[in-house]
Scaffold this active site. Sequence first.
Site, mmCIF file in Angstrom:
data_model
loop_
_atom_site.group_PDB
_atom_site.id
_atom_site.type_symbol
_atom_site.label_atom_id
_atom_site.label_comp_id
_atom_site.label_asym_id
_atom_site.label_seq_id
_atom_site.Cartn_x
_atom_site.Cartn_y
_atom_site.Cartn_z
ATOM 1 N N CYS A 1 0.950 0.009 -9.254
ATOM 2 C CA CYS A 1 2.097 0.577 -8.524
ATOM 3 C C CYS A 1 3.307 0.766 -9.421
ATOM 4 O O CYS A 1 4.097 1.679 -9.214
ATOM 5 C CB CYS A 1 2.448 -0.299 -7.335
ATOM 6 S SG CYS A 1 2.841 -1.984 -7.803
ATOM 7 N N GLU B 1 5.706 -3.293 0.601
ATOM 8 C CA GLU B 1 5.606 -3.154 -0.859
ATOM 9 C C GLU B 1 4.900 -1.825 -1.116
ATOM 10 O O GLU B 1 3.669 -1.740 -1.059
ATOM 11 C CB GLU B 1 4.814 -4.339 -1.453
ATOM 12 C CG GLU B 1 5.525 -5.673 -1.312
ATOM 13 C CD GLU B 1 6.759 -5.808 -2.216
ATOM 14 O OE1 GLU B 1 6.832 -5.110 -3.237
ATOM 15 O OE2 GLU B 1 7.638 -6.621 -1.883
ATOM 16 N N GLY C 1 0.835 -1.210 0.000
ATOM 17 C CA GLY C 1 0.000 0.000 0.000
ATOM 18 C C GLY C 1 0.858 1.244 0.000
ATOM 19 O O GLY C 1 2.034 1.193 -0.390
ATOM 20 N N ASN C 2 0.274 2.346 0.452
ATOM 21 C CA ASN C 2 1.017 3.616 0.356
ATOM 22 C C ASN C 2 2.022 3.767 1.504
ATOM 23 O O ASN C 2 1.924 3.091 2.529
ATOM 24 C CB ASN C 2 0.029 4.795 0.303
ATOM 25 C CG ASN C 2 -0.730 4.951 1.599
ATOM 26 O OD1 ASN C 2 -0.175 5.359 2.618
ATOM 27 N ND2 ASN C 2 -2.009 4.587 1.587
ATOM 28 N N VAL D 1 0.871 4.823 5.312
ATOM 29 C CA VAL D 1 0.428 3.698 6.146
ATOM 30 C C VAL D 1 1.607 2.738 6.380
ATOM 31 O O VAL D 1 1.735 2.148 7.456
ATOM 32 C CB VAL D 1 -0.789 2.981 5.510
ATOM 33 C CG1 VAL D 1 -1.179 1.759 6.327
ATOM 34 C CG2 VAL D 1 -1.973 3.942 5.413
ATOM 35 N N GLY D 2 2.501 2.644 5.395
ATOM 36 C CA GLY D 2 3.690 1.800 5.553
ATOM 37 C C GLY D 2 4.470 2.183 6.813
ATOM 38 O O GLY D 2 4.959 1.319 7.550
#
Length: 413
Positions: free
Chosen positions: A209, A175, A153-154, A157-158
């Site tokens: 992505c 990722e 995800g983005n 949030v990572g």
Amino acid sequence: MITDRQGEIATALKQDINRSQYDTPLLELIGLENEISLAVSKLAQWDAPRPVEKSLLTISDQVYIQPEPLGVVLIIGAWNYPWALTLQPLVGAIAAGNAAVVKPSELSEYSASLLKALLPRYLDQELYPVVCGGVSETQELLRQRFDHIFYTGNSTVGKLVMEAAARHLTPVTLELGGKSPCYIDKDVDLRVACRRITWGKFVNCGQTCIAPDYILCEPSIQNRVVEGIRQTLLEFYGPDPKSSPDYGRIINQRHFNRVMALLDGYTAALGGQSDSSQRYIAPTVVKDVPPYARLMQEEIFGPLLPIVTISDVDDAIHFISEREKPLAIYVFSSNKKVIKRMLAETTSGGVTVNDVMMHYTLNSLPFGGVGQSGTGRYHGKHTFDQFSHHRACLVKSLGMERVNMPRPAWSVQ
Ligand code: NAD
């Protein structure tokens, strides 16, 4: 499940993102089937002890690396390829012997609820439960202790995932995304380059992505690039992409507004039309975009393709290198020296020369980012390794010791 339920999966993706019936098998399911077949056929090999070089001191000992399961892992998926991004890591997690909690994205809600209904029919739900929900459910999961967290995800949030993992010293795979540049050399066959770039940029409505985020080229070829993309768009989606069964939609209103805001103040060289009621944004190309434009500050993740002009290959390398390390770089050139320089003087998670996104499809290549575009890697054996502990094993014998001391009375004769 993937083979039996293709029809249901395709319907869910149609509802989530207007995914074309052709793209569903091509973009998600074939790759998953390959991944499963590979894991089944290679598991004994992957799992076997891996002998390593010995030193003089250990010449007669057994020295090897033994992959071991980590334990219970958490897989948090994203919405843009909701099946591949949750199940592909799961295949490797299972192969490596782990139990896994699977958390699909709440934004692709039809796919998430179908996965929750289907997976327990095919896998032991005690070992591989699916947890649906949004931010609060994910945060609750992140409070638990896992042996590995695999997040797609983005990067905002990572960071939260990494912070939560740090509390338990849990390792993570992140990722993430970012802006993946696409350099087009002036001497390349532009018909081929534009065809390949147009496919990779606008498939899934730009929500990929590793889609080329922007083009770098010299001013002398800019108009020919635009023309090449225009012709390809016509071939792929017809004169009105809105009515094409092969053209997707933006996942939700928030992302629709975000992508449209990036276009504010710019005149599109191609496309530019939108319809908020359908979350439709036409395939759009913007010329002469300055590096400081908003379009160039964040990952676009939608069907807008800015072209930034540079003076030469040095300028392109400089442009790429002074930004965050991208998830992917694409180079179109028939000049070996240019290709060599691009490979040697830039860095990224992965790179494809003279095509886009295709490095993702090879499960022999590790897929992942570097720096801000992610940490860790997967696909094929790389997923197995990511979800394994590589235990260092040295097994010695008790022989070959010169003992000068007399044996104690209690020792076995
Ligand atoms: P998303 O909104 O689906 O979020 C991903 C996951 O994070 C979801 O399961 C969601 O429930 C969870 N989540 C969201 N907010 C959270 C919070 N505050 N706390 C805890 N969990 C939370 O997906 P997204 O982030 O919009 O995905 C798009 C991004 O992902 C893009 O940047 C894209 O480049 C990147 N991406 C990367 C890859 C890759 O393989 N590297 C693949 C797909 C997408």
